[in-house]
Design a protein around this motif. Structure first.
Motif, mmCIF file in Angstrom:
data_model
loop_
_atom_site.group_PDB
_atom_site.id
_atom_site.type_symbol
_atom_site.label_atom_id
_atom_site.label_comp_id
_atom_site.label_asym_id
_atom_site.label_seq_id
_atom_site.Cartn_x
_atom_site.Cartn_y
_atom_site.Cartn_z
ATOM 1 N N LYS A 497 -31.735 -21.915 16.394
ATOM 2 C CA LYS A 497 -31.433 -20.756 17.239
ATOM 3 C C LYS A 497 -32.646 -20.426 18.106
ATOM 4 O O LYS A 497 -33.785 -20.736 17.750
ATOM 5 C CB LYS A 497 -31.070 -19.548 16.370
ATOM 6 C CG LYS A 497 -29.794 -19.737 15.558
ATOM 7 C CD LYS A 497 -29.535 -18.540 14.666
ATOM 8 C CE LYS A 497 -28.157 -18.612 14.028
ATOM 9 N NZ LYS A 497 -27.900 -19.844 13.283
ATOM 10 N N LYS A 498 -32.398 -19.807 19.228
ATOM 11 C CA LYS A 498 -33.492 -19.393 20.099
ATOM 12 C C LYS A 498 -34.219 -18.218 19.456
ATOM 13 O O LYS A 498 -33.586 -17.290 18.951
ATOM 14 C CB LYS A 498 -32.960 -19.000 21.479
ATOM 15 C CG LYS A 498 -32.365 -20.175 22.248
ATOM 16 C CD LYS A 498 -31.865 -19.753 23.621
ATOM 17 C CE LYS A 498 -31.299 -20.953 24.375
ATOM 18 N NZ LYS A 498 -30.779 -20.585 25.708
ATOM 19 N N GLU A 499 -35.546 -18.295 19.495
ATOM 20 C CA GLU A 499 -36.325 -17.248 18.848
ATOM 21 C C GLU A 499 -36.239 -15.944 19.643
ATOM 22 O O GLU A 499 -36.163 -15.951 20.878
ATOM 23 C CB GLU A 499 -37.789 -17.675 18.707
ATOM 24 C CG GLU A 499 -38.573 -17.806 20.000
ATOM 25 C CD GLU A 499 -38.356 -19.132 20.709
ATOM 26 O OE1 GLU A 499 -39.138 -19.423 21.633
ATOM 27 O OE2 GLU A 499 -37.407 -19.865 20.357
ATOM 28 N N ARG A 513 -29.462 -22.755 20.071
ATOM 29 C CA ARG A 513 -30.047 -23.755 20.957
ATOM 30 C C ARG A 513 -29.015 -24.843 21.227
ATOM 31 O O ARG A 513 -28.189 -25.150 20.366
ATOM 32 C CB ARG A 513 -31.286 -24.385 20.324
ATOM 33 C CG ARG A 513 -32.461 -23.442 20.197
ATOM 34 C CD ARG A 513 -33.653 -24.125 19.538
ATOM 35 N NE ARG A 513 -34.780 -23.213 19.492
ATOM 36 C CZ ARG A 513 -35.663 -23.061 20.466
ATOM 37 N NH1 ARG A 513 -35.548 -23.795 21.565
ATOM 38 N NH2 ARG A 513 -36.650 -22.199 20.366
ATOM 39 N N GLN A 516 -32.068 -29.562 19.210
ATOM 40 C CA GLN A 516 -33.338 -29.392 18.514
ATOM 41 C C GLN A 516 -33.768 -30.758 17.979
ATOM 42 O O GLN A 516 -32.936 -31.603 17.639
ATOM 43 C CB GLN A 516 -33.214 -28.390 17.363
ATOM 44 C CG GLN A 516 -34.488 -28.107 16.592
ATOM 45 C CD GLN A 516 -35.610 -27.578 17.467
ATOM 46 O OE1 GLN A 516 -36.281 -28.361 18.151
ATOM 47 N NE2 GLN A 516 -35.809 -26.260 17.456
ATOM 48 N N TYR A 552 -43.166 -21.140 18.135
ATOM 49 C CA TYR A 552 -42.166 -20.528 17.254
ATOM 50 C C TYR A 552 -41.980 -21.341 15.969
ATOM 51 O O TYR A 552 -41.665 -20.777 14.909
ATOM 52 C CB TYR A 552 -40.836 -20.364 17.992
ATOM 53 C CG TYR A 552 -40.087 -21.652 18.244
ATOM 54 C CD1 TYR A 552 -39.078 -22.072 17.388
ATOM 55 C CD2 TYR A 552 -40.386 -22.450 19.347
ATOM 56 C CE1 TYR A 552 -38.387 -23.254 17.618
ATOM 57 C CE2 TYR A 552 -39.703 -23.624 19.587
ATOM 58 C CZ TYR A 552 -38.703 -24.028 18.722
ATOM 59 O OH TYR A 552 -38.021 -25.202 18.946
#
Length: 730
Positions: A497-499, A513, A516, A552
């Motif tokens: 997931k996007k931070e 996302r 990855q 991240y």
């Protein structure tokens, strides 16, 4: 080369070597030869076997016998005679060097046959040997035939059995004139490595199979060989994994066939029966162990015979565990340095990682990308060595022997787990474990990034559950990308997931996302599999440690683990296996859930306080307001100057100045963000638990970019210090 046989020959005054072992003298015929010649070594062994194993008198054996071939003269290596005057030739031996190819070996058979025909008197038997492979024939010059046999007769034996190898042959009563059988033999690491390699080369040589297919098929036959040795037998029972000959009377309508047709029919029938026995062994093994091999043996009958000829006399079960393990590793390593280099972690790195971790026989150990099984094997060897320390008398004390075996074998059977996505490589890993006397039970073929319930559904193995393992030691694949459109499980990962951006003025909903990298996802997956306090040792590309875009990931590592050590590998660490990515080994210890939550809370609270202290949102809002006002002022000025311009021309006219205004305020906001980020990093570090991290750089790890040994491995020294450091951690 059989050194024991050579030493026995010297002791019996049959041969002697010079001080440098450069030359050999055959005592009885008084002939001196170049012992540095690989073919001469094979010839010396054959000569000694004829005397010491087969019982023929040295006086009835001639070496390097001239044979007239047309207008020229050739030299037969060895001829055994039936009489003391050496006028009745009985056995002709043709010797070739160990690394002879299959076509060259076939040519040697024809050459021996031509010598037999050229000799003035009849030869009864031919033995063609390379030391690693043997073929035996009964020849009949009048009928122009050669019939395969499992052996040549010992002295005084008139009738040969149709097999050579039986269980516990040395316990059988021997009678004069009757064949003495052989048991399969224990071999050295070097000889076993050569046998594996020759069998593999014979399968793929000439392009019949590619090297990976040949490796796969050889794996299957080694499996059959091991299974055959484990079968219950009475003393004197023949092994199934051997060439067993067929009598001509067993061939349908044999009297109607010409000698060549009969010779061919016998060969076909022998091969057919051999293939049937091998496939039966394979089937029995697959019933007991269906996960090892799922597809059938795909070799022709003749190629099965070729491999069996190389392996039939070897006792894999009784050969020293370390020797056969290293032999398979060496053979497998040479193969994996080819097309499958990415599945093979160089052994100095594997040894370094397993040596420094406090793995015991009670530890649960997992490799989520196990490749050829190196990490699992070295963990097993570590526990075996510990067993020897606990039970040093195990070789002579029956009670200690039982405890010693149980100590390491229970660990192998119940505590070692591996996941490999490539079925062929997974099979190689299982075979590697079987060769080492097991540990393959929990090596599965699966995507290591699947959730546990999916792994169980696909493999029926319930052992791969989260929060279970004490140690995970792994080298995940680098550079591969998992896409959301291809792998639904990506959304299950936090790192999928996007931070959240704590400096965003307007909060955005959580978003997945699109893709990855596998090495990033494996960090999180390994965290999930570890129990609290468990250790992860993982090979990672240096980009995870240094790239600003992956901050991240480092933040997540900080929350999930105590960072124990970072050991930098040289640029060339993986070059020999086909990868050039600069990498490091990261040692991590999983935090308790409470510790992880406290770290997250410290970060969140610190961020909240800084946002308030700096009036961040208010400042950004003010900057945005000022930017809009300046742009509005700019537009007003130009509209007054150029009232007749259309919209497109007007926008083009003010574009540069407008962009300059936007850049000015973007820079102000970015400067503010950098100031807050620096303040956050400083504040966070002052509040988070402080602990030492072991750091080291290894520039030489025992081999160069080509894989050639350098005779200097800095990991040995680093490992000793890191072991002390890990042992000092609470």
């Amino acid at each position: 080369m059989d050194l024991d046989l050579i030493q026995k020959g010297i002791k019996e005054n049959l041969i002697k070597l010079d001080d440098e072992n450069h030359s050999i003298t055959y005592i009885q015929p008084n002939k001196k030869r170049n012992f540095s010649n690989p073919e001469e070594k094979v010839q010396a062994e054959a000569y000694l076997k004829l005397i010491l194993n087969y019982g023929y008198k040295p006086e009835r054996i001639k070496l390097f016998v001239s044979v007239t071939m047309g207008s020229g003269t050739k030299e037969a290596d060895i001829i055994v005679y039936n009489d003391d005057d050496c006028e009745e030739p009985y056995i002709l031996v043709e010797c070739k060097k160990e690394d002879v190819s299959e076509p060259e070996f076939a040519q040697a058979i024809n050459q021996a046959y031509s010598y037999a025909y050229a000799l003035p008197n009849d030869i009864k038997f031919i033995w063609v040997t390379s030391g690693l492979k043997n073929e035996y024939f009964e020849v009949n010059k009048q009928k122009d035939s050669k019939i395969s046999h499992p052996d040549i007769p010992q002295f005084g034996v008139k009738k040969l059995a149709n097999y050579k190898f039986v269980y516990k042959a040395d316990t059988l009563h021997s009678e004069a004139g009757k064949q003495k059988f052989s048991d399969i033999k224990i071999v050295s690491e070097e000889e076993l490595t050569r046998q594996f390699k020759k069998a593999h080369d014979a399968l793929w040589g000439g392009g019949h199979l590619n090297p990976s297919e040949a490796f796969d098929e050889l794996d299957k036959l080694i499996f059959c060989k091991i299974w055959d040795e484990r079968k219950a037998r009475k003393p004197g029972d023949p092994y199934d994994f051997q060439i067993i000959t067929v009598e001509k009377e067993e061939i349908k309508n044999f009297k109607k066939l010409s000698e060549k047709e009969l010779e061919n029919a016998i060969r076909i029938e022998e091969n057919s029966r051999l293939a049937e026995r091998i496939k039966s062994l394979y089937g029995e093994g697959r019933v007991k162990d269906p996960e090892v091999f799922r597809d059938d043996i795909r070799l022709t009958h003749e190629r099965i015979r070729t491999v069996v000829a190389y392996l039939q006399e070897i006792n894999l079960g009784e050969t020293d565990l370390d020797s056969k393990g290293r032999a398979f590793e060496t053979f497998m390593g040479s193969f994996f340095r080819g097309n499958f280099g990415q599945y093979f972690t160089p052994r100095p790195i594997v040894k370094f990682i397993t040596d420094v971790l406090p793995i015991t026989h009670e530890s649960l150990v997992l490799d989520t990308s196990c490749g050829s099984g190196g990490f699992l094997l070295y963990a097993l060897n570590k526990v075996r060595n510990q067993a020897t320390e606990f039970y040093p008398e195990y070789e002579t004390n029956p009670s200690d022997n039982t405890k010693h075996y149980k100590h390491w074998h229970d660990f192998a059977e119940k505590n070692l787990y591996g996941i490999e996505i490539n079925e062929q490589i997974s099979r190689a890993a299982k075979m590697n474990m079987i060769i080492h006397d097991d540990g393959h039970t929990n090596v599965i073929t699966s995507d290591g990034l699947l959730l546990p319930e999916e792994i169980e559904k696909n493999t029926k193995n319930r052992g791969f559950t989260y929060n279970r393992f004490d140690f995970i030691i792994t080298n995940p694949p680098f550079g591969s990308t998992v896409r959301q459109t291809e792998k639904a499980y990506l959304k299950e990962y936090k790192l999928g997931k996007k931070e959240a951006d704590w400096l965003a003025v307007v909060e955005k909903p959580e978003a997945n996302r699109e893709n990855q990298s596998t090495e990033v996802l494996f960090i999180e997956q390994n965290y999930n599999f570890l129990k609290e306090g468990g250790y992860l040792a993982i090979v990672i590309p240096d980009g995870i440690l240094t790239n600003s875009s992956l901050q991240y990931v480092r933040d997540s590592i900080e929350e999930m683990f105590r960072i124990v050590a970072v050991v930098s590998m040289p640029q060339t660490a993986f070059t020999a296996t086909g990868a050039g990515v600069k990498s490091s080994v990261l040692f991590l210890k999983k935090h308790t859930q409470d510790t992880t939550e406290k770290i997250k809370e410290i970060k969140t609270t610190t961020q909240f306080n800084l946002l308030a202290a700096y009036g961040y949102k208010e400042k950004v809002t003010q900057y945005e307001k000022e930017k809009k006002q300046e742009i509005k002022k700019l537009e007003k000025e130009y509209k007054e100057k150029y009232p007749d311009l259309d919209k497109k021309a007007f926008n083009e006219l003010i574009k540069d100045e407008k962009t300059e205004i936007q850049n000015t305020y973007t820079e102000k906001i970015n400067n503010l963000k950098e100031e807050l980020q620096e303040a956050f990093t400083k504040e966070k570090q002052s509040k988070l638990p402080d602990y030492p991290i072991f750091m080291a750089i290894a520039e030489d790890i025992g081999y160069d970019a080509t894989g050639k040994p350098t005779n200097n491995n800095e990991l040995d020294v680093i490992g000793k210090e890191l072991t002390k450091f890990i042992n000092s951690i609470d």
